[in-house]
Design a protein around this motif. Structure first.
Motif, PDB file in Angstrom:
ATOM      1  N   ARG A 153       0.839  -1.193   0.000  1.00  0.00           N
ATOM      2  CA  ARG A 153       0.000   0.000   0.000  1.00  0.00           C
ATOM      3  C   ARG A 153       0.876   1.246   0.000  1.00  0.00           C
ATOM      4  NH1 ARG A 153      -3.592  -2.278   4.743  1.00  0.00           N
ATOM      5  NH2 ARG A 153      -1.565  -1.910   5.649  1.00  0.00           N
ATOM      6  N   ARG A 154       0.453   2.224  -0.764  1.00  0.00           N
ATOM      7  CA  ARG A 154       1.209   3.477  -0.857  1.00  0.00           C
ATOM      8  C   ARG A 154       1.013   4.278   0.418  1.00  0.00           C
ATOM      9  NH1 ARG A 154      -0.971   6.028  -5.451  1.00  0.00           N
ATOM     10  NH2 ARG A 154       0.284   4.624  -6.690  1.00  0.00           N
ATOM     11  N   ILE A 155       2.130   4.645   1.065  1.00  0.00           N
ATOM     12  CA  ILE A 155       2.042   5.471   2.269  1.00  0.00           C
ATOM     13  C   ILE A 155       2.594   6.881   2.031  1.00  0.00           C
ATOM     14  CG2 ILE A 155       1.971   3.603   3.940  1.00  0.00           C
ATOM     15  CD1 ILE A 155       4.964   3.865   4.332  1.00  0.00           C
ATOM     16  N   LEU A 156       3.293   7.065   0.943  1.00  0.00           N
ATOM     17  CA  LEU A 156       3.736   8.404   0.548  1.00  0.00           C
ATOM     18  C   LEU A 156       3.771   8.460  -0.971  1.00  0.00           C
ATOM     19  CD1 LEU A 156       5.119  11.182   1.587  1.00  0.00           C
ATOM     20  CD2 LEU A 156       7.178  10.121   0.722  1.00  0.00           C
ATOM     21  N   ALA A 157       3.226   9.511  -1.515  1.00  0.00           N
ATOM     22  CA  ALA A 157       3.259   9.723  -2.969  1.00  0.00           C
ATOM     23  C   ALA A 157       3.735  11.143  -3.218  1.00  0.00           C
ATOM     24  CB  ALA A 157       1.875   9.525  -3.567  1.00  0.00           C
ATOM     25  N   MET A 158       4.649  11.280  -4.155  1.00  0.00           N
ATOM     26  CA  MET A 158       5.183  12.589  -4.502  1.00  0.00           C
ATOM     27  C   MET A 158       5.179  12.716  -6.022  1.00  0.00           C
ATOM     28  SD  MET A 158       8.866  14.208  -3.503  1.00  0.00           S
ATOM     29  CE  MET A 158       8.496  14.270  -1.779  1.00  0.00           C
ATOM     30  N   TYR A 159       4.358  13.624  -6.518  1.00  0.00           N
ATOM     31  CA  TYR A 159       4.271  13.861  -7.952  1.00  0.00           C
ATOM     32  C   TYR A 159       5.233  14.982  -8.315  1.00  0.00           C
ATOM     33  CZ  TYR A 159       0.086  11.031  -7.739  1.00  0.00           C
ATOM     34  OH  TYR A 159      -0.795   9.993  -7.546  1.00  0.00           O
ATOM     35  N   ILE A 160       6.092  14.729  -9.280  1.00  0.00           N
ATOM     36  CA  ILE A 160       7.085  15.709  -9.719  1.00  0.00           C
ATOM     37  C   ILE A 160       6.868  15.944 -11.211  1.00  0.00           C
ATOM     38  CG2 ILE A 160       9.549  16.254  -9.870  1.00  0.00           C
ATOM     39  CD1 ILE A 160      10.014  14.338  -7.539  1.00  0.00           C
ATOM     40  N   TYR A 161       6.896  17.201 -11.613  1.00  0.00           N
ATOM     41  CA  TYR A 161       6.607  17.544 -13.006  1.00  0.00           C
ATOM     42  C   TYR A 161       7.675  18.472 -13.563  1.00  0.00           C
ATOM     43  CZ  TYR A 161       5.084  22.125 -11.404  1.00  0.00           C
ATOM     44  OH  TYR A 161       5.053  23.377 -10.858  1.00  0.00           O
ATOM     45  N   LYS A 162       7.770  18.475 -14.879  1.00  0.00           N
ATOM     46  CA  LYS A 162       8.703  19.354 -15.578  1.00  0.00           C
ATOM     47  C   LYS A 162       7.962  20.623 -15.976  1.00  0.00           C
ATOM     48  CE  LYS A 162      12.177  19.086 -19.213  1.00  0.00           C
ATOM     49  NZ  LYS A 162      12.702  18.209 -20.271  1.00  0.00           N
ATOM     50  N   THR A 163       8.526  21.776 -15.612  1.00  0.00           N
ATOM     51  CA  THR A 163       7.881  23.051 -15.925  1.00  0.00           C
ATOM     52  C   THR A 163       8.151  23.441 -17.374  1.00  0.00           C
ATOM     53  OG1 THR A 163       9.784  24.388 -15.285  1.00  0.00           O
ATOM     54  CG2 THR A 163       8.200  23.816 -13.535  1.00  0.00           C
ATOM     55  N   LYS A 164       7.497  24.499 -17.804  1.00  0.00           N
ATOM     56  CA  LYS A 164       7.680  24.989 -19.170  1.00  0.00           C
ATOM     57  C   LYS A 164       9.097  25.466 -19.428  1.00  0.00           C
ATOM     58  CE  LYS A 164       2.930  26.418 -19.951  1.00  0.00           C
ATOM     59  NZ  LYS A 164       2.021  27.530 -20.239  1.00  0.00           N
ATOM     60  N   ILE A 165       9.788  25.877 -18.364  1.00  0.00           N
ATOM     61  CA  ILE A 165      11.158  26.357 -18.552  1.00  0.00           C
ATOM     62  C   ILE A 165      12.189  25.246 -18.338  1.00  0.00           C
ATOM     63  CG2 ILE A 165      10.580  28.750 -18.041  1.00  0.00           C
ATOM     64  CD1 ILE A 165      11.750  28.365 -15.261  1.00  0.00           C
ATOM     65  N   GLY A 166      11.727  24.007 -18.134  1.00  0.00           N
ATOM     66  CA  GLY A 166      12.609  22.855 -18.136  1.00  0.00           C
ATOM     67  C   GLY A 166      13.151  22.412 -16.791  1.00  0.00           C
ATOM     68  N   ILE A 167      12.656  22.971 -15.694  1.00  0.00           N
ATOM     69  CA  ILE A 167      13.094  22.486 -14.388  1.00  0.00           C
ATOM     70  C   ILE A 167      12.014  21.584 -13.807  1.00  0.00           C
ATOM     71  CG2 ILE A 167      14.584  24.476 -13.918  1.00  0.00           C
ATOM     72  CD1 ILE A 167      12.346  25.509 -12.062  1.00  0.00           C
ATOM     73  N   TRP A 168      12.407  20.770 -12.855  1.00  0.00           N
ATOM     74  CA  TRP A 168      11.483  19.833 -12.228  1.00  0.00           C
ATOM     75  C   TRP A 168      11.072  20.361 -10.864  1.00  0.00           C
ATOM     76  CZ3 TRP A 168       9.602  15.361 -14.482  1.00  0.00           C
ATOM     77  CH2 TRP A 168      10.179  15.039 -15.721  1.00  0.00           C
ATOM     78  N   LYS A 169       9.775  20.339 -10.611  1.00  0.00           N
ATOM     79  CA  LYS A 169       9.198  20.820  -9.355  1.00  0.00           C
ATOM     80  C   LYS A 169       8.264  19.747  -8.794  1.00  0.00           C
ATOM     81  CE  LYS A 169       9.430  24.957  -8.411  1.00  0.00           C
ATOM     82  NZ  LYS A 169      10.389  25.681  -7.584  1.00  0.00           N
ATOM     83  N   ILE A 170       8.069  19.803  -7.483  1.00  0.00           N
ATOM     84  CA  ILE A 170       7.136  18.886  -6.831  1.00  0.00           C
ATOM     85  C   ILE A 170       5.733  19.486  -6.947  1.00  0.00           C
ATOM     86  CG2 ILE A 170       6.473  17.837  -4.634  1.00  0.00           C
ATOM     87  CD1 ILE A 170       9.516  18.090  -3.898  1.00  0.00           C
ATOM     88  N   ARG A 171       4.825  18.713  -7.501  1.00  0.00           N
ATOM     89  CA  ARG A 171       3.438  19.170  -7.661  1.00  0.00           C
ATOM     90  C   ARG A 171       2.627  18.903  -6.415  1.00  0.00           C
ATOM     91  NH1 ARG A 171       1.607  17.153 -12.568  1.00  0.00           N
ATOM     92  NH2 ARG A 171       1.926  19.207 -13.441  1.00  0.00           N
ATOM     93  N   GLU A 172       2.836  17.729  -5.855  1.00  0.00           N
ATOM     94  CA  GLU A 172       1.995  17.317  -4.728  1.00  0.00           C
ATOM     95  C   GLU A 172       2.728  16.263  -3.931  1.00  0.00           C
ATOM     96  OE1 GLU A 172      -2.286  15.027  -4.210  1.00  0.00           O
ATOM     97  OE2 GLU A 172      -1.714  15.773  -6.161  1.00  0.00           O
ATOM     98  N   ILE A 173       2.545  16.332  -2.604  1.00  0.00           N
ATOM     99  CA  ILE A 173       3.130  15.315  -1.714  1.00  0.00           C
ATOM    100  C   ILE A 173       2.002  14.675  -0.946  1.00  0.00           C
ATOM    101  CG2 ILE A 173       4.745  14.874   0.162  1.00  0.00           C
ATOM    102  CD1 ILE A 173       6.138  17.505  -0.638  1.00  0.00           C
TER     103      ILE A 173
END
Length: 173
Positions: A153-173
């Motif tokens: 079972r998932r106990i932690l989920a972290m969604y990471i996305y690439k922005t329009k300027i090419g860096i990666w940011k965390i969307r949701e934890i």
């Protein structure tokens, strides 16, 4: 050759009062047209559509002005985790996307701290791995890191996305 005279009224220029009437008529018409255009513009900027577009542009500006992040999703996760290990919450939040994501991440961190389980949160972050589920990672610019318990079972989920300027940011934890 004989000249034909048609009368003085046909050869003279229009009188001054008639010119003034035409000028005033044009001025009044211009004022009316500009008033209608002004009224329409005012109604447009007061519309919900315009207000929503203004908010979207402001949010897009927040995202494009935010240049702190990793070159890869892994780097973003490491940078975030290192800042959390140092208990530097403000630095850690720089790796979280703009808007409500920062507030939600801050609330989550503070909840772990208030419950006395901050080290548990740090340990979970260290264990986070890229999800092997291809259905969750089908987009190369949006990935999921997760921690599973012994039952899968998932106990932690972290969604990471690439922005329009090419860096990666965390969307949701």
């Amino acid at each position: 050759m004989e000249t034909i005279n048609f009368g003085e009224e046909n050869n003279s220029a229009p009188s001054a009062p008639r010119n003034k009437k035409l000028i005033w008529g044009g001025v009044i018409l211009a004022v009316l047209v500009l008033s209608v255009i002004g009224w329409q513009y005012w109604q447009y900027i007061q519309s919900p559509y315009y207000q929503q577009m203004k908010a979207v542009k402001a949010l897009e500006k927040l995202y494009t002005d935010d240049t702190i992040g990793g070159k890869t999703p892994e780097e973003t996760l490491v940078l975030y985790t290192d800042a959390i290990k140092r208990d530097d919450i403000e630095s850690a939040l720089k790796y979280v996307g703009a808007g409500t994501a920062k507030d939600e991440a801050r609330n989550q961190i503070m909840e772990y701290k208030n419950l006395g389980k901050f080290q548990v949160y740090v340990d979970l972050l260290v264990k986070a791995k890229l999800s092997p589920d291809k259905d969750l990672n089908w987009n190369p610019d949006d990935v999921l890191y997760e921690v599973l318990d012994e039952n899968g079972r998932r106990i932690l989920a972290m969604y990471i996305y690439k922005t329009k300027i090419g860096i990666w940011k965390i969307r949701e934890i």
